[in-house]
Design an enzyme around this catalytic site. Structure first.
Site, mmCIF file in Angstrom:
data_model
loop_
_atom_site.group_PDB
_atom_site.id
_atom_site.type_symbol
_atom_site.label_atom_id
_atom_site.label_comp_id
_atom_site.label_asym_id
_atom_site.label_seq_id
_atom_site.Cartn_x
_atom_site.Cartn_y
_atom_site.Cartn_z
ATOM 1 N N HIS A 28 66.607 52.636 -54.883
ATOM 2 C CA HIS A 28 67.292 52.468 -53.211
ATOM 3 C C HIS A 28 67.360 53.691 -53.020
ATOM 4 O O HIS A 28 67.980 54.645 -53.399
ATOM 5 C CB HIS A 28 68.568 51.489 -53.590
ATOM 6 C CG HIS A 28 68.253 50.219 -53.995
ATOM 7 N ND1 HIS A 28 67.764 49.310 -53.205
ATOM 8 C CD2 HIS A 28 68.623 49.685 -55.180
ATOM 9 C CE1 HIS A 28 67.828 48.137 -53.673
ATOM 10 N NE2 HIS A 28 68.176 48.212 -55.327
ATOM 11 N N CYS B 51 63.509 52.451 -49.711
ATOM 12 C CA CYS B 51 63.636 52.509 -47.952
ATOM 13 C C CYS B 51 63.449 53.838 -47.451
ATOM 14 O O CYS B 51 64.077 54.903 -48.107
ATOM 15 C CB CYS B 51 64.618 51.848 -47.757
ATOM 16 S SG CYS B 51 64.830 49.916 -48.375
#
Length: 355
Positions: free
Chosen positions: A164, A206
């Protein structure tokens, strides 16, 4: 003094003649083999593969890193030159209905955990500190050799990160972060300490492109699953375990790599196009301004495979065999049958180039 000068000049001339003579290759090698040896100056390959996420709902990140691990190992990089960092053990998680197995698709075609996975850093060993120490060669005293990146100036290094992330950072263990500046500093130290020849940086998270924005070191090629401001999306869910199986970018990267063979003609340029926006949804980012070669002329195996050092000689080689009795269980067999002694060995040279 003059005598010494003459001697130095004489030695220099001899060395010059010797070097010139050795560089003149009078042999004619097959075109395919010549092209293969001239594509890169590296002498060995290393891979650093990192999953930075914990917890069952991040199952896909473990599948991501194990998918790349499977590919580089299948194409020839040995476990001794792969550093695998996995923050959580999904194979032995109590929620896993298939203990000891990790799949990257709901059809369960490929068990990416397999029987011979060697995890070097597991669980809470996967930290920012250990990762940076690994890259820069500053591991703590007592660190096992298998946990060290022993690359050199002739090494092509693949670094793959998944987890992440956000604008300029990647989370480790949901408790700390590595920033884009720290990554850039680590790679710069690698360059200054001659720890790589060329480096391929690959990240699936991301806003992944933000992680290579600070890079300034030479011979670095980078690819990211998403641009700044974009999310990197997962591919599909397996209803039997209730979580996403793999991220979109790594899914299509693996689909490409599964078709690559050790002597494939596919290039890094081809690989950089594996996940167009229509299937990835996010836009894949590429940075190649620091890289000296045209990616479309760089074989994919320069980073995802391994090379075997080979010395080509056109001279006759005399091989003195030991006594025949050392190779034959019954030495009387030869005299009884009067058959010529013959040893058959497996080929070690890529003879397909000569066909």
């Amino acid at each position: 003094m003059n005598l010494k000068l003459v001697s130095i000049v004489y030695i220099f001339c001899i060395c010059g003649i010797s070097c010139t003579a050795s560089n003149e290759d009078t042999s004619v090698l097959p075109e395919g083999f010549v092209d293969a040896t001239q594509r890169s100056t590296h002498t060995n390959n290393w891979a650093v593969l990192v999953d930075a996420s914990r917890f069952w709902f991040n199952y896909r990140h473990v599948a991501n890193v194990l998918s790349i691990y499977r590919s580089v190992k299948r194409l020839g990089i040995p476990d001794s030159q792969i550093i695998l960092m996995i923050a959580d053990d999904m194979a032995c998680n109590a929620r896993n209905p298939r203990p000891g197995q990790v799949y990257n698709n709901a059809n369960q075609h490929i068990n990416v955990y397999g029987d011979d996975v060697e995890v070097d850093y597991r669980g809470y060993e996967v930290t920012v500190e250990n990762f940076v120490r690994l890259l820069t060669g500053r591991t703590q005293n007592g660190t096992a050799r298998s946990k060290k990146l022993l690359s050199d100036a002739g090494s092509n290094v693949l670094i793959y990160l998944t987890g992440h992330g956000g604008d300029g950072f990647l989370k480790f263990q949901d408790s700390e972060e590595i920033t884009s500046q720290e990554l850039a500093d680590g790679i710069q130290q690698m360059w200054e300490k001659k720890r790589y020849n060329e480096l391929f940086f690959m990240v699936d998270t991301c806003q992944a492109a933000s992680l290579y924005e600070k890079f300034s070191s030479p011979n670095v090629l980078a690819v990211a699953s998403s641009l700044v401001g974009q999310d990197s999306l997962s591919h599909h869910v397996d209803p039997s375990i209730g979580v996403y199986m793999i991220d979109r970018y790594t899914y299509y990267a693996l689909e490409f790599l599964e078709k690559v063979q050790p002597f494939s003609t596919r290039t890094i340029g081809d690989f950089l196009q594996v996940c167009p926006k229509r299937v990835c949804i996010s836009t894949v980012g590429v940075r190649k301004d620091l890289y000296r070669r045209d990616p479309h002329k760089v074989p994919i195996t320069d980073f995802f495979g391994a090379i075997r050092p080979t010395r080509v000689s056109t001279d006759r080689i005399n091989v003195t065999l030991a006594n025949e009795s050392d190779f034959i269980a019954d030495p009387d067999e030869i005299s009884a049958n009067k058959r010529p002694f013959k040893i058959i060995m497996e080929p070690q040279f890529p003879s397909e180039f000569f066909k």
